[in-house]
Write an enzyme that holds these catalytic residues in place. Structure first.
Site, mmCIF file in Angstrom:
data_model
loop_
_atom_site.group_PDB
_atom_site.id
_atom_site.type_symbol
_atom_site.label_atom_id
_atom_site.label_comp_id
_atom_site.label_asym_id
_atom_site.label_seq_id
_atom_site.Cartn_x
_atom_site.Cartn_y
_atom_site.Cartn_z
ATOM 1 C CD GLU A 1 -2.780 1.402 2.396
ATOM 2 O OE1 GLU A 1 -2.798 0.497 3.256
ATOM 3 O OE2 GLU A 1 -3.563 2.371 2.394
ATOM 4 C CG ASN B 1 -5.052 5.076 0.848
ATOM 5 O OD1 ASN B 1 -5.897 4.346 1.368
ATOM 6 N ND2 ASN B 1 -3.756 4.961 1.108
ATOM 7 C CD GLU C 1 -5.669 0.387 0.452
ATOM 8 O OE1 GLU C 1 -5.957 1.117 1.431
ATOM 9 O OE2 GLU C 1 -4.777 -0.476 0.474
ATOM 10 C CG ASP D 1 -8.751 1.656 3.296
ATOM 11 O OD1 ASP D 1 -8.468 0.783 4.141
ATOM 12 O OD2 ASP D 1 -7.988 2.614 3.031
ATOM 13 C CD GLU E 1 -6.294 -1.309 6.669
ATOM 14 O OE1 GLU E 1 -5.360 -0.494 6.681
ATOM 15 O OE2 GLU E 1 -7.487 -0.983 6.502
HETATM 16 P P1 C2E Z 1 -5.319 3.588 5.769
HETATM 17 O O1 C2E Z 1 -5.430 3.686 4.278
HETATM 18 O O2 C2E Z 1 -6.317 2.721 6.463
HETATM 19 O O3 C2E Z 1 -3.824 3.111 6.033
HETATM 20 C C1 C2E Z 1 -3.420 2.295 7.087
HETATM 21 C C2 C2E Z 1 -2.794 3.069 8.209
HETATM 22 O O4 C2E Z 1 -2.515 2.195 9.284
HETATM 23 C C3 C2E Z 1 -1.434 3.697 7.862
HETATM 24 O O5 C2E Z 1 -1.305 4.897 8.623
HETATM 25 C C4 C2E Z 1 -0.460 2.674 8.389
HETATM 26 O O6 C2E Z 1 0.811 3.195 8.669
HETATM 27 C C5 C2E Z 1 -1.159 2.238 9.654
HETATM 28 N N1 C2E Z 1 -0.769 0.904 10.106
HETATM 29 C C6 C2E Z 1 -0.333 -0.122 9.351
HETATM 30 N N2 C2E Z 1 -0.081 -1.207 10.093
HETATM 31 C C7 C2E Z 1 -0.374 -0.869 11.375
HETATM 32 C C8 C2E Z 1 -0.317 -1.592 12.632
HETATM 33 O O7 C2E Z 1 0.047 -2.775 12.718
HETATM 34 N N3 C2E Z 1 -0.721 -0.919 13.743
HETATM 35 C C9 C2E Z 1 -1.122 0.384 13.708
HETATM 36 N N4 C2E Z 1 -1.484 0.958 14.859
HETATM 37 N N5 C2E Z 1 -1.183 1.082 12.536
HETATM 38 C C10 C2E Z 1 -0.821 0.472 11.397
HETATM 39 P P2 C2E Z 1 -0.842 6.249 7.940
HETATM 40 O O8 C2E Z 1 0.240 5.987 6.958
HETATM 41 O O9 C2E Z 1 -0.601 7.194 9.062
HETATM 42 O O10 C2E Z 1 -2.127 6.680 7.140
HETATM 43 C C11 C2E Z 1 -3.315 7.022 7.790
HETATM 44 C C12 C2E Z 1 -4.437 7.250 6.818
HETATM 45 O O11 C2E Z 1 -4.158 8.382 5.987
HETATM 46 C C13 C2E Z 1 -4.631 6.094 5.827
HETATM 47 O O12 C2E Z 1 -5.376 5.075 6.420
HETATM 48 C C14 C2E Z 1 -5.368 6.800 4.710
HETATM 49 O O13 C2E Z 1 -6.741 6.900 4.994
HETATM 50 C C15 C2E Z 1 -4.747 8.176 4.746
HETATM 51 N N6 C2E Z 1 -3.745 8.271 3.666
HETATM 52 C C16 C2E Z 1 -2.423 7.933 3.686
HETATM 53 N N7 C2E Z 1 -1.838 8.191 2.492
HETATM 54 C C17 C2E Z 1 -2.824 8.686 1.680
HETATM 55 C C18 C2E Z 1 -2.861 9.156 0.321
HETATM 56 O O14 C2E Z 1 -1.892 9.151 -0.422
HETATM 57 N N8 C2E Z 1 -4.084 9.605 -0.133
HETATM 58 C C19 C2E Z 1 -5.201 9.622 0.647
HETATM 59 N N9 C2E Z 1 -6.341 10.071 0.121
HETATM 60 N N10 C2E Z 1 -5.191 9.186 1.913
HETATM 61 C C20 C2E Z 1 -4.021 8.738 2.435
HETATM 62 MG MG MG Z 2 -5.727 2.527 2.763
HETATM 63 MG MG MG Z 3 -7.290 1.067 5.930
#
Ligand code: C2E
Ligand code: MG
Ligand code: MG
Length: 299
Positions: free
Chosen positions: A75, A134, A166, A196, A253
């Site tokens: 991802e 995403n 996603e 997602d 996830e």
């Molecule tokens: P998401 O798409 O549900 O991504 C998963 C989030 O969970 C990611 O946080 C990831 O680092 C985190 N994660 C993965 N494995 C674990 C785990 O084992 N434990 C815990 N506690 N967390 C875990 P991240 O990178 O901070 O991203 C947060 C949200 O921000 C994403 O949720 C997504 O909704 C958004 N996002 C990130 N990048 C993009 C992007 O390029 N475009 C858009 N539109 N949204 C984005």
């Molecule tokens: Mg995602």
């Molecule tokens: Mg997710």
């Protein structure tokens, strides 16, 4: 000493800060609100330059097939490497970009970077992994989204199936007709659709029924949140079974422990993503990991 004019401005800012929040009838302008507004202003002031200067970086978090621990994709997750503030997580700026509309620009940048990485892997002879990006709610409303995505993958000479999209289920709650239409069109073109945050909103089952998704990403709160009635595991088991009955693979996830992997395995969950396997990695680190796992060399 604050002028009357300033007082009015601040009162208005405080009033705006609770707009759309039911059951909240008064707000005050205080230091907390002030610093939030200043922070939001700083983000807004810096975002265009940041995009132009390449401050946004795409990290990759691997996805694994549970039964044999094989790498099954990645991802793409964006980070903001700000020259003064350092590395910022998306939680810090994405909600604001969704409000001010900049998210559509940033997402297109991330899609392009993800495809550039896939192109590079193709040229280096890596196995044909897919990368999930995403797609924000705002993108769904963009009438040109299908063309933009198609142009992106064509520019990098990739088949659409290598780019997974996603789409968060909260987009469905807002405008079901639009999302059903858009998903149908994107699938026709060959993109793979992942739902997602499944189970986090109010219409998971309706969306599943009406939008033809290819994969379910189970919200990580099923694994992480307190489970006061001991029901989480049964719900998890049943969602996996439901996916199986519908022939839709389920990805869990936020998998953090060996115990969770064993539990998911016992319910024959297909896929997993989480800190137990790996955190989101820079592209270089991700490639190092692929080199180790496949024994392929990068050149
Ligand atoms: P998401 O798409 O549900 O991504 C998963 C989030 O969970 C990611 O946080 C990831 O680092 C985190 N994660 C993965 N494995 C674990 C785990 O084992 N434990 C815990 N506690 N967390 C875990 P991240 O990178 O901070 O991203 C947060 C949200 O921000 C994403 O949720 C997504 O909704 C958004 N996002 C990130 N990048 C993009 C992007 O390029 N475009 C858009 N539109 N949204 C984005
Ligand atoms: Mg995602
Ligand atoms: Mg997710």
């Amino acid at each position: 000493n604050v002028s009357v004019e300033q007082m009015c401005d601040r009162a208005l800012l405080a009033a705006n800060s609770i707009k759309g929040q039911y059951g909240k009838y008064c707000a005050a302008y205080d230091d907390q609100l002030r610093s939030r507004l200043l922070r939001e202003q700083a983000i807004t002031d810096g975002m265009e330059v940041a995009l132009a200067e390449g401050q946004f970086e795409v990290y990759l978090q691997p996805k694994y097939r549970i039964k044999d621990d094989r790498l099954a994709g990645a991802e793409a997750l964006v980070r903001w490497n700000h020259p003064e503030w350092g590395m910022q997580s998306p939680a810090y700026f994405i909600p604001l970009f969704e409000k001010n509309g900049f998210i559509t620009k940033l997402d297109q940048y991330v899609w392009d970077r993800a495809c550039a990485v896939l192109r590079e892997w193709e040229d280096k002879g890596y196995p044909p992994l897919s990368v999930s990006v995403n797609v924000s709610r705002a993108d769904i409303y963009n009438a040109d989204i299908a063309d933009i995505l198609l142009n992106t993958i064509r520019r990098h000479r990739l088949p659409p199936s290598r780019l997974h999209l996603e789409i968060t289920e909260s987009a469905y709650t807002e405008n079901p007709a639009q999302i059903i239409h858009t998903i149908g069109r994107l699938r026709e073109l060959g993109f793979v659709i992942e739902m997602d945050d499944f189970g986090s909103g109010y219409s998971s089952l309706n969306m599943l029924k009406e939008a033809p998704v290819d994969q379910i990403k189970l919200d990580m709160r099923f694994l992480s949140e307190p489970d006061p009635y001991g029901r989480a595991e049964t719900i998890l088991q049943m969602v996996i079974a439901m996916g199986k009955a519908l022939s839709i693979p389920v990805l869990a996830e936020g998998v953090e422990t060996k115990g969770q992997v064993e539990m998911l395995k016992s319910y024959s969950c297909c896929l997993a993503q989480g800190y137990y396997y790996a955190r989101p990695l820079t592209v270089e680190k991700f490639e190092e990991m692929m080199d180790k796992q496949t024994g392929l060399s990068g050149s």
